[in-house]
Design an enzyme around this catalytic site. Structure first.
Site, PDB file in Angstrom:
ATOM      1  N   PRO A  79     -29.059 -11.940 -73.270  1.00 59.17           N
ATOM      2  CG  PRO A  79     -27.421 -10.604 -72.187  1.00 59.17           C
ATOM      3  CD  PRO A  79     -29.219 -10.580 -72.460  1.00 59.17           C
ATOM      4  N   GLY A 118     -31.272 -15.366 -66.468  1.00 57.70           N
ATOM      5  CA  GLY A 118     -32.380 -16.381 -66.497  1.00 57.70           C
ATOM      6  C   GLY A 118     -32.748 -16.846 -67.724  1.00 57.70           C
ATOM      7  CB  ALA A 122     -35.776 -19.742 -66.200  1.00 61.72           C
ATOM      8  CB  ALA A 123     -36.906 -16.710 -70.166  1.00 59.47           C
ATOM      9  CG  ASP A 179     -33.259 -18.034 -62.463  1.00 63.90           C
ATOM     10  OD1 ASP A 179     -33.223 -17.429 -61.392  1.00 63.90           O
ATOM     11  OD2 ASP A 179     -32.475 -18.237 -63.223  1.00 63.90           O
TER      12      ASP A 179
HETATM   13  C1  MEV Z   1     -28.303 -17.656 -59.473  1.00 63.81           C
HETATM   14  O1  MEV Z   1     -28.923 -16.653 -60.525  1.00 63.81           O
HETATM   15  C2  MEV Z   1     -28.691 -17.299 -58.108  1.00 63.81           C
HETATM   16  C3  MEV Z   1     -28.025 -18.260 -57.284  1.00 63.81           C
HETATM   17  O2  MEV Z   1     -28.810 -17.954 -55.888  1.00 63.81           O
HETATM   18  C4  MEV Z   1     -28.557 -19.862 -57.424  1.00 63.81           C
HETATM   19  C5  MEV Z   1     -29.963 -20.077 -57.598  1.00 63.81           C
HETATM   20  O3  MEV Z   1     -30.634 -19.308 -56.825  1.00 63.81           O
HETATM   21  O4  MEV Z   1     -30.308 -21.046 -58.139  1.00 63.81           O
HETATM   22  C6  MEV Z   1     -26.615 -18.507 -57.097  1.00 63.81           C
END
Ligand code: MEV
Length: 289
Positions: free
Chosen positions: A71, A77, A80-81, A123
């Site tokens: 989703p 992530g 990023a994927a 990510d």
């Molecule tokens: C978001 O998935 C996680 C945070 O720590 C931001 C990041 O690490 O880029 C809130």
């Protein structure tokens, strides 16, 4: 034509604190995104800004087809994927010879540019290499893989990572004497968790403490609290928000035999659960369909 896929990720420990140089642990998870790239002089428009930037930064032109089991905008992530899989497919289709390291670095640069500000390299690194990764500032260390049984609960409450990161920054400016020690404590929980990776009861306790600390810096949401309590009450070792919070997802660590009970109870609260485990491969070449 070239097709590559990349896994999603969950933060097991340390989200938000990682933005301030504290340690964080993230793990690649099974649901994947697959991206097919084909050379073309007339690429279609209205693609995602991440994909646009993959093509712009490599100076090539092509069409893209995406299939996703992840989703989007839920903190798992997916951007990023998509970015890592697109770069890997571009590299193959146009013979650019990118290494995994290059793909992770380029994907991070693209995320930072598109998100116009702070993004940790978590990510993009985790989706590219797979497995479990300890991130501290710019350093990344792969930890031994663990066969965790995880249930992710998607609250279906929309949230924005950049707004939640901004919210913590503001709270920290307003009340540094309160927020800084909490961020330090999150870092300490992460270090404790790393020593307890093969002790699920202790690891679950670490997740519970991490969750309380995330609530304390203001990134909780009633729907996430409900899911966390439900998971614990139905047999999880521990549960916490995963990712930016304020909505999005939580994650529960479960004994194998309790997986479907916990997932069912979470679904009954109106959330969408995903039963998952580690992905150790990272980006992967797929057969073209
Ligand atoms: C978001 O998935 C996680 C945070 O720590 C931001 C990041 O690490 O880029 C809130």
């Amino acid at each position: 034509m070239a097709t590559w896929s990349a896994p999603g990720k969950v933060f097991l420990f340390g989200e938000h604190a990682v933005v301030y140089g504290k340690p964080g642990v993230a793990m690649a998870i099974k649901p994947r995104v697959a991206v097919t790239v084909r050379k073309s002089r007339n690429p279609p428009h209205a693609r995602s800004p991440y994909i646009e930037e993959c093509f712009r930064s490599t100076g090539v032109q092509g069409s893209v087809y995406i299939r996703s089991q992840l989703p989007s905008s839920s903190g798992l992530g997916s951007s990023a994927a998509v970015t890592a899989a697109t770069l890997a497919a571009i590299s193959e289709e146009f013979n650019l010879g990118f290494t995994r390291e290059e793909i992770a670095e380029r994907a991070y640069a693209i995320e930072k540019k598109v998100q116009k500000g702070r993004a940790s390299p978590t990510d993009t690194y985790v989706t590219t290499f797979g497995g479990i990764v300890l991130i501290t500032g710019d350093s990344k260390r792969r930890l031994p893989p663990q066969n965790f049984h995880l249930i992710i609960g998607n609250s279906l409450v929309s949230h924005s990572t950049s707004k939640m990161v901004e919210h913590v920054a503001q709270e920290r400016q307003r009340n540094p004497e309160i927020i800084n020690p909490i961020l330090d404590a999150i870092g300490a929980v992460t270090m404790k968790a790393i020593k307890s990776m093969n002790k699920p009861q202790q690891l679950g306790q670490c997740m519970d403490v991490n969750h309380a600390l995330l609530d304390a810096i203001g990134v909780g949401h009633p729907a996430l609290s409900k899911l966390v309590l439900t998971a614990r009450a139905t047999g999880a070792f521990g549960a916490k928000i995963t990712g930016a919070g304020g909505g999005g997802c939580m994650v529960a660590l479960c004994p194998k035999h309790a997986k479907s009970r916990v997932a069912g109870a979470m679904d009954a609260t109106g959330a969408r659960s995903i039963i998952t485990t580690i992905d150790t491969e990272g980006i992967r070449r797929e057969k073209n369909e």
